[in-house]
Design an enzyme around this catalytic site. Structure first.
Site, PDB file in Angstrom:
ATOM      1  N   ILE A 134      -1.450   5.970  -4.867  1.00  0.00           N
ATOM      2  CA  ILE A 134      -1.069   7.451  -5.348  1.00  0.00           C
ATOM      3  C   ILE A 134      -0.863   8.344  -4.215  1.00  0.00           C
ATOM      4  O   ILE A 134      -0.259   9.506  -4.404  1.00  0.00           O
ATOM      5  CB  ILE A 134      -2.410   7.854  -6.398  1.00  0.00           C
ATOM      6  CG1 ILE A 134      -1.888   8.930  -7.427  1.00  0.00           C
ATOM      7  CG2 ILE A 134      -3.491   8.222  -5.409  1.00  0.00           C
ATOM      8  CD1 ILE A 134      -2.881   9.035  -8.465  1.00  0.00           C
TER       9      ILE A 134
ATOM     10  N   ASN B  26     -10.414  -2.730   3.386  1.00  0.00           N
ATOM     11  CA  ASN B  26     -11.689  -1.619   3.605  1.00  0.00           C
ATOM     12  C   ASN B  26     -12.762  -2.123   2.833  1.00  0.00           C
ATOM     13  O   ASN B  26     -12.767  -2.683   1.765  1.00  0.00           O
ATOM     14  CB  ASN B  26     -11.328  -0.260   3.319  1.00  0.00           C
ATOM     15  CG  ASN B  26     -10.308   0.274   4.430  1.00  0.00           C
ATOM     16  OD1 ASN B  26     -10.282   0.317   5.324  1.00  0.00           O
ATOM     17  ND2 ASN B  26      -9.602   1.387   3.667  1.00  0.00           N
TER      18      ASN B  26
ATOM     19  N   VAL C  71     -12.775   2.598  -3.271  1.00  0.00           N
ATOM     20  CA  VAL C  71     -12.925   2.076  -4.634  1.00  0.00           C
ATOM     21  C   VAL C  71     -13.585   0.798  -4.737  1.00  0.00           C
ATOM     22  O   VAL C  71     -12.912  -0.061  -4.184  1.00  0.00           O
ATOM     23  CB  VAL C  71     -11.327   2.039  -5.385  1.00  0.00           C
ATOM     24  CG1 VAL C  71     -11.169   1.590  -6.751  1.00  0.00           C
ATOM     25  CG2 VAL C  71     -10.541   3.361  -5.048  1.00  0.00           C
TER      26      VAL C  71
ATOM     27  N   HIS D 110      -9.018  -4.469  -2.977  1.00  0.00           N
ATOM     28  CA  HIS D 110      -7.962  -4.073  -2.926  1.00  0.00           C
ATOM     29  C   HIS D 110      -7.310  -4.602  -1.502  1.00  0.00           C
ATOM     30  O   HIS D 110      -8.009  -4.068  -0.516  1.00  0.00           O
ATOM     31  CB  HIS D 110      -7.417  -2.680  -3.268  1.00  0.00           C
ATOM     32  CG  HIS D 110      -8.529  -1.835  -2.787  1.00  0.00           C
ATOM     33  ND1 HIS D 110      -9.631  -1.709  -3.203  1.00  0.00           N
ATOM     34  CD2 HIS D 110      -8.137  -0.864  -1.864  1.00  0.00           C
ATOM     35  CE1 HIS D 110     -10.135  -0.481  -2.533  1.00  0.00           C
ATOM     36  NE2 HIS D 110      -9.334  -0.096  -1.704  1.00  0.00           N
TER      37      HIS D 110
ATOM     38  N   HIS E  58      -4.638  -3.157   1.083  1.00  0.00           N
ATOM     39  CA  HIS E  58      -3.124  -2.269   1.233  1.00  0.00           C
ATOM     40  C   HIS E  58      -2.276  -3.088   2.216  1.00  0.00           C
ATOM     41  O   HIS E  58      -2.534  -3.764   3.088  1.00  0.00           O
ATOM     42  CB  HIS E  58      -3.857  -1.220   2.252  1.00  0.00           C
ATOM     43  CG  HIS E  58      -4.640  -0.159   1.640  1.00  0.00           C
ATOM     44  ND1 HIS E  58      -4.651   1.033   1.237  1.00  0.00           N
ATOM     45  CD2 HIS E  58      -6.283  -0.282   1.597  1.00  0.00           C
ATOM     46  CE1 HIS E  58      -6.092   1.561   0.808  1.00  0.00           C
ATOM     47  NE2 HIS E  58      -6.768   0.425   1.049  1.00  0.00           N
TER      48      HIS E  58
HETATM   49  P1  5GP Z   1      -9.835   2.543   0.053  1.00  0.00           P
HETATM   50  O1  5GP Z   1     -10.351   3.610   0.754  1.00  0.00           O
HETATM   51  O2  5GP Z   1     -10.824   2.056  -1.066  1.00  0.00           O
HETATM   52  O3  5GP Z   1      -9.659   1.240   0.796  1.00  0.00           O
HETATM   53  O4  5GP Z   1      -8.682   3.279  -0.725  1.00  0.00           O
HETATM   54  C1  5GP Z   1      -8.440   3.530  -2.022  1.00  0.00           C
HETATM   55  C2  5GP Z   1      -7.085   3.680  -2.306  1.00  0.00           C
HETATM   56  O5  5GP Z   1      -6.792   3.930  -3.617  1.00  0.00           O
HETATM   57  C3  5GP Z   1      -6.621   4.967  -1.476  1.00  0.00           C
HETATM   58  O6  5GP Z   1      -5.613   4.726  -0.784  1.00  0.00           O
HETATM   59  C4  5GP Z   1      -6.163   6.063  -2.678  1.00  0.00           C
HETATM   60  O7  5GP Z   1      -5.247   6.815  -2.555  1.00  0.00           O
HETATM   61  C5  5GP Z   1      -5.892   5.113  -3.834  1.00  0.00           C
HETATM   62  N1  5GP Z   1      -6.240   5.298  -5.186  1.00  0.00           N
HETATM   63  C6  5GP Z   1      -7.171   6.206  -5.699  1.00  0.00           C
HETATM   64  N2  5GP Z   1      -7.166   6.485  -6.966  1.00  0.00           N
HETATM   65  C7  5GP Z   1      -5.972   6.062  -7.122  1.00  0.00           C
HETATM   66  C8  5GP Z   1      -5.047   6.076  -8.452  1.00  0.00           C
HETATM   67  O8  5GP Z   1      -5.571   6.532  -9.684  1.00  0.00           O
HETATM   68  N3  5GP Z   1      -3.906   5.119  -8.655  1.00  0.00           N
HETATM   69  C9  5GP Z   1      -3.536   5.124  -7.359  1.00  0.00           C
HETATM   70  N4  5GP Z   1      -2.295   3.983  -7.700  1.00  0.00           N
HETATM   71  N5  5GP Z   1      -4.184   4.639  -6.344  1.00  0.00           N
HETATM   72  C10 5GP Z   1      -5.312   5.302  -6.091  1.00  0.00           C
END
Ligand code: 5GP
Length: 125
Positions: free
Chosen positions: A40, A97, A106, A110, A112
């Site tokens: 997003i 991460n 999150v 996941h 990236h």
């Molecule tokens: P993290 O920091 O957990 O590795 O990355 C979480 C990622 O999830 C971030 O890059 C953030 O922009 C993305 N993200 C958070 N909420 C949403 C959402 O509701 N939809 C999408 N498509 N991405 C999200």
């Protein structure tokens, strides 16, 4: 706020809701094992998140507890997404991460996938 990667799985996390179709996402790929969709808040011209369908908090949880089939299916899905998006020849970057020091926000595993331009140094100094 980064998560504690040792916490139990919370099925109300945002990616669980995306998996269940309760909130929208721009999906680019899905199969039995994985779903891929646009981040997003993209940090590169291509910024895709690839997640397993199974309920795993992090890479740590997944690598310890997922079945061999789930692991193979997820890894293959990541490769398919990169090939489908034409990222192999120009090159791309994968990042997962984990927990506090990793900056994981999150609590559903996941990966990236970044691409579309030279991505620079591996980490900010
Ligand atoms: P993290 O920091 O957990 O590795 O990355 C979480 C990622 O999830 C971030 O890059 C953030 O922009 C993305 N993200 C958070 N909420 C949403 C959402 O509701 N939809 C999408 N498509 N991405 C999200």
């Amino acid at each position: 706020m980064p998560i504690d990667a040792t916490q139990p799985y919370d099925d109300q996390n945002i990616f669980a809701k995306i998996l269940r179709g309760e909130i929208p996402s721009r999906r680019v790929y899905e199969d039995e094992w994985a779903v891929a969709f646009h981040d997003i808040a993209p940090l590169a011209p291509v910024h895709i998140l690839v997640i397993p369908r199974g309920a795993y908090v992090s890479w740590d949880d997944f690598s310890a507890n997922a079945s061999a089939e789930e692991i193979a299916g997820f890894v293959r899905a990541v490769g398919i997404v990169a090939r489908d998006l034409g990222l192999v020849a120009p090159g791309y970057r994968l990042l997962a991460n984990v927990g506090g020091h990793g900056g994981q926000e999150v609590p559903h595993l996941h990966v990236h996938m970044f691409g579309g331009q030279p991505l620079g140094a591996m980490l900010a100094r």
